[in-house]
Design a protein around this motif. Sequence first.
Motif, short mmCIF file in Angstrom:
data_model
loop_
_atom_site.label_atom_id
_atom_site.label_comp_id
_atom_site.label_asym_id
_atom_site.label_seq_id
_atom_site.Cartn_x
_atom_site.Cartn_y
_atom_site.Cartn_z
N ARG A 179 0.81 -1.22 0.00
CA ARG A 179 0.00 0.00 0.00
C ARG A 179 0.85 1.27 0.00
O ARG A 179 0.31 2.37 0.02
N ARG A 180 2.15 1.10 -0.02
CA ARG A 180 3.05 2.26 -0.03
C ARG A 180 3.39 2.68 -1.46
O ARG A 180 3.21 1.92 -2.40
N ARG A 181 3.92 3.88 -1.57
CA ARG A 181 4.38 4.36 -2.87
C ARG A 181 5.55 3.51 -3.35
O ARG A 181 6.33 2.98 -2.56
N VAL A 182 5.64 3.40 -4.66
CA VAL A 182 6.77 2.70 -5.26
C VAL A 182 8.06 3.45 -4.91
O VAL A 182 8.14 4.67 -5.06
N ARG A 183 9.05 2.70 -4.46
CA ARG A 183 10.36 3.26 -4.16
C ARG A 183 11.38 2.71 -5.14
O ARG A 183 11.41 1.50 -5.40
N SER A 184 12.20 3.58 -5.68
CA SER A 184 13.24 3.13 -6.60
C SER A 184 14.18 2.18 -5.87
O SER A 184 14.58 2.43 -4.73
N GLY A 185 14.50 1.06 -6.52
CA GLY A 185 15.37 0.06 -5.90
C GLY A 185 14.62 -1.10 -5.29
O GLY A 185 15.25 -2.08 -4.87
N THR A 186 13.29 -1.03 -5.24
CA THR A 186 12.50 -2.14 -4.70
C THR A 186 12.61 -3.35 -5.62
O THR A 186 12.56 -3.23 -6.84
N LEU A 187 12.75 -4.52 -5.01
CA LEU A 187 12.80 -5.78 -5.76
C LEU A 187 11.58 -6.61 -5.40
O LEU A 187 11.32 -6.86 -4.22
N VAL A 188 10.82 -7.01 -6.41
CA VAL A 188 9.62 -7.83 -6.22
C VAL A 188 9.90 -9.22 -6.80
O VAL A 188 10.32 -9.34 -7.95
N THR A 189 9.68 -10.26 -5.99
CA THR A 189 9.90 -11.64 -6.43
C THR A 189 8.59 -12.40 -6.34
O THR A 189 7.93 -12.40 -5.29
N ILE A 190 8.18 -13.03 -7.45
CA ILE A 190 6.93 -13.78 -7.49
C ILE A 190 7.22 -15.22 -7.91
O ILE A 190 7.86 -15.46 -8.94
N ASP A 191 6.75 -16.17 -7.10
CA ASP A 191 6.92 -17.59 -7.39
C ASP A 191 5.79 -18.03 -8.33
O ASP A 191 4.62 -18.01 -7.96
N LEU A 192 6.17 -18.42 -9.55
CA LEU A 192 5.18 -18.81 -10.56
C LEU A 192 5.27 -20.29 -10.90
O LEU A 192 4.81 -20.72 -11.96
N ALA A 193 5.83 -21.08 -10.00
CA ALA A 193 6.03 -22.50 -10.28
C ALA A 193 4.71 -23.22 -10.57
O ALA A 193 4.68 -24.18 -11.35
N MET A 194 3.62 -22.75 -9.95
CA MET A 194 2.33 -23.41 -10.13
C MET A 194 1.50 -22.78 -11.25
O MET A 194 0.38 -23.21 -11.50
N GLU A 195 2.05 -21.77 -11.91
CA GLU A 195 1.32 -21.10 -12.99
C GLU A 195 1.59 -21.79 -14.32
O GLU A 195 2.74 -21.94 -14.73
#
Length: 211
Positions: A179-195
């Motif tokens: 819910r926070r503003r996007v901050r430069s340098g943020t890393l988002v990791t999503i596990d898609l093994a089941m997709e």
Amino acid sequence: MCKTLRVRWTIIPKTAPQPWIACGGCGGLRAFRSSGKIRLNANGRKLDAWLIYKCLICERTWNRPIFERRTLRDIDPLTLDALQSNDPDWVRAETFNLDGLRRKAQRVDEFAEFDIAKEIRHESAGWTRLEIELTAQFATNIRLDRLLAGELKMSRSRLQALHDQGLCRTDPGGADIMRRRVRSGTLVTIDLAMEAERERLWKPLEAGGPL
């Protein structure tokens, strides 16, 4: 070892913040926007620098101080050159200086509209995990969950569920990070093994390729 598709998203805000200033022409508080012009005034070895704004209604100008009575030797040479040449890139960056605006304005309007550039940084064969590196040229008013949901074409509730299940992680983290503003340098990791059909359905969204 996890097989990863690593991408970089560069967020480029479209509209600079607009301060509300008492306008001498309109006789009340009005929104102003940058003219893109710098004004300099030298007094001996000291220099004043302002960024000129204009009222959206009557175009009366307001000089927003960048600095005042600054000794020339204390000014970074690159900054001085940018001011003297009215460098458009330097000026645009300064229009996103929220701290500077808030010190002088009673109100500052921010805008969520942005462009986004996507590029693949690394792709493992048979990847099952997505890593998104977020960079922002300037301060942005977009929330992380809105950005991810919009670009990945999923609901924010599903995104939050993935986060709660540990399938979507962020660095830095935090319970309210989505819910926070996007901050430069943020890393988002999503596990898609089941997709299913990750390559066909997900990669175009993540890397900006054709659907």
